[in-house]
Design an enzyme around this catalytic site. Structure first.
Site, PDB file in Angstrom:
ATOM      1  N   HIS A  22      -7.901  -4.520   5.706  1.00 31.25           N
ATOM      2  CA  HIS A  22      -6.805  -4.058   4.844  1.00 31.25           C
ATOM      3  C   HIS A  22      -6.768  -4.841   3.532  1.00 31.25           C
ATOM      4  CE1 HIS A  22      -2.652  -2.565   4.046  1.00 31.25           C
ATOM      5  NE2 HIS A  22      -2.531  -3.741   3.432  1.00 31.25           N
ATOM      6  N   GLU A  23      -6.802  -6.167   3.641  1.00 29.01           N
ATOM      7  CA  GLU A  23      -6.707  -6.979   2.436  1.00 29.01           C
ATOM      8  C   GLU A  23      -7.969  -6.863   1.574  1.00 29.01           C
ATOM      9  OE1 GLU A  23      -3.962  -8.084   1.602  1.00 29.01           O
ATOM     10  OE2 GLU A  23      -2.933  -7.903   3.527  1.00 29.01           O
ATOM     11  N   HIS A  26      -7.448  -4.108  -0.957  1.00 27.30           N
ATOM     12  CA  HIS A  26      -6.738  -4.548  -2.161  1.00 27.30           C
ATOM     13  C   HIS A  26      -7.671  -5.361  -3.066  1.00 27.30           C
ATOM     14  CE1 HIS A  26      -2.947  -3.119  -0.688  1.00 27.30           C
ATOM     15  NE2 HIS A  26      -2.863  -3.986   0.305  1.00 27.30           N
TER      16      HIS A  26
END
Length: 448
Positions: A22-23, A26
């Site tokens: 997920h990170e 980003h």
């Protein structure tokens, strides 16, 4: 203790993989949009490991593994070096900020598809959707008979018990009459309706399943092996015999037969059985013995072994596996949003929420069932994370996306005061949700 440490280990693996992915979404999009990333952290709190990359980003693993973050150069958090202003987050066009924020949930969706695709490629072992119903249960009153095979639920074809269970679980949340097609032992199909509307409101899916009374994949009362020199062999029983009754009590499945033998033999070791052998009913008299069989505790036994449950496996080639992964992701997405809507409207109980403890228990159980099942679990949790993060709640990605949509409409950023109020509201909602899920975990684990 083995189960406890296993649950902790697989929870850390699950969070580590999904949070990192997920990170990284980003991080990857931020870098490509020209934003400087100061820190990439898996976990919160003090760092237990960190290093500085050649790009100047600090990479770390922190002590609290319940999430992570990507810290970018942001003028709202302090002075920015004039030489780095073109790499500052808020200076970027709103569409770039939207892309950076949406990338986290987006990468979770990519992971979901990849995990489902690999799972279908490897093949997920399962069992056939053959069922029976507990006496006087909702399923029994609806017409479910021992040995019925579920063909479809709510017009959706099912091939395995897990398919049936998933569809049933979401239907139980809504508590509406559910059409089911089954095929009996006689080969004929029947249309039934499970009256789920008769279930009481405000309970968890687990309790609803108990009231429904469906027993998954019962083993037919057929003898697979007769051990030489044991009472069954001496009494004339053969492999392939279907047990019809014991001392006049009808037998629906092999589990019931296993329970009847010691119960009746405790009164009188001499048992009167009726078996079906090639369509002919034969009476047999077998005298049970009180002994240990295959290292098991001493009990009344006759020396037979039952047939294994009917296996079912879902396995596809690369192209069809991708289609199945897309369909499964879509089905999971629509069901999750339906569940959220039912909880908000009060139709479904919040008792169905699970927190860290519940996730850890399921992670351990799925890992023990093999890689395909663990991939299925990772995919579902990743999909849930994507959907949760897209909810329009401040402090989550969806809340930031809401701010940027407002900015697109009004032509200027949301005021700092509105964002601060939103942060407090978002934190309150998030902690309430987490507290409720944790309470449910404690109640299910220790108080149920």
């Amino acid at each position: 203790m083995t189960s406890f440490f296993g649950s902790v280990f697989w929870l850390l693996v699950t969070l580590g993989v999904l949070v990192t992915f997920h990170e990284f979404g980003h991080y990857w999009v931020a870098r490509r949009c020209g934003v400087k990333v100061l820190r990439f952290s898996v976990g919160f709190g003090n760092a237990i490991w960190k290093r500085i990359g050649r790009d100047g980003t600090e990479y770390q693993i922190a002590a609290i593994p319940l999430g992570g973050y990507v810290k970018m150069l942001d003028a709202r958090e302090g002075e920015v070096d004039p030489a780095l202003r073109d790499q500052e987050f808020t200076s970027k066009p709103v569409w770039k900020r939207i892309a950076i924020v949406a990338a986290g949930p987006g990468f979770n969706l990519i992971f979901t598809l990849a995990a489902f695709w690999l799972m279908f490629m490897l093949g997920r072992p399962d069992v056939a959707p053959i069922v029976t119903a507990a006496p006087h249960s909702i399923a029994a009153e609806a017409g479910i008979q021992p040995g019925d095979r579920i063909i479809s639920i709510d017009d959706h074809a099912v091939a395995t018990w897990s398919d049936s269970l998933d569809t049933l679980a979401y239907a139980l949340l809504g508590r509406v009459p559910l059409p089911v097609t089954v095929r009996g032992n006689d080969g004929r199909s029947r249309q039934l309706v499970l009256p789920l509307n008769e279930l009481p409101p405000g309970q968890s899916v687990d309790k609803y399943m108990d009231k429904l009374g469906l027993d998954l994949n019962p083993v037919p009362p057929i003898v697979a092996t007769v051990l030489p020199g044991k009472p069954a062999a001496e009494g004339g029983m053969r492999g392939g015999d279907r047990i019809v009754s014991v001392n006049g009590e009808p037998v629906a499945d092999y589990v019931q037969f296993q329970q009847l033998v010691p119960k009746l033999a405790a009164t009188s070791p001499q048992l009167h059985l009726v078996v079906d052998r090639g369509g002919t009913k034969l009476p047999l008299t077998i005298t049970a013995r009180h002994e240990s069989l295959d290292g098991q505790p001493v009990s009344w036994v006759i020396g037979v072994q039952g047939m294994p449950r009917e296996p079912a496996i879902i396995q596809y080639g690369p192209w069809r596996a991708m289609g199945a992964a897309l369909q499964t992701t879509w089905d999971g997405t629509t069901r999750t949003f339906n569940m959220i809507g039912q909880m908000l409207s009060g139709k479904a109980s919040t008792n169905n929420l699970s927190g860290v403890i519940g996730i850890a228990q399921v992670a351990n159980a799925s890992a023990s069932m093999g890689l395909p099942w663990f991939l299925n679990f990772l995919a579902m949790v990743s999909l849930s994370l994507a959907i949760l993060n897209l909810l329009p709640i401040p402090v989550l990605d969806g809340g930031h996306l809401l701010y940027y949509v407002v900015e697109l409409i009004k032509g200027s950023p949301v005021s700092e005061q509105v964002m601060i109020v939103g942060q407090y509201i978002g934190l309150a909602l998030l902690f309430t949700l987490m507290g409720l899920a944790f309470f449910n975990d404690i109640h299910r684990t220790f108080l149920s």
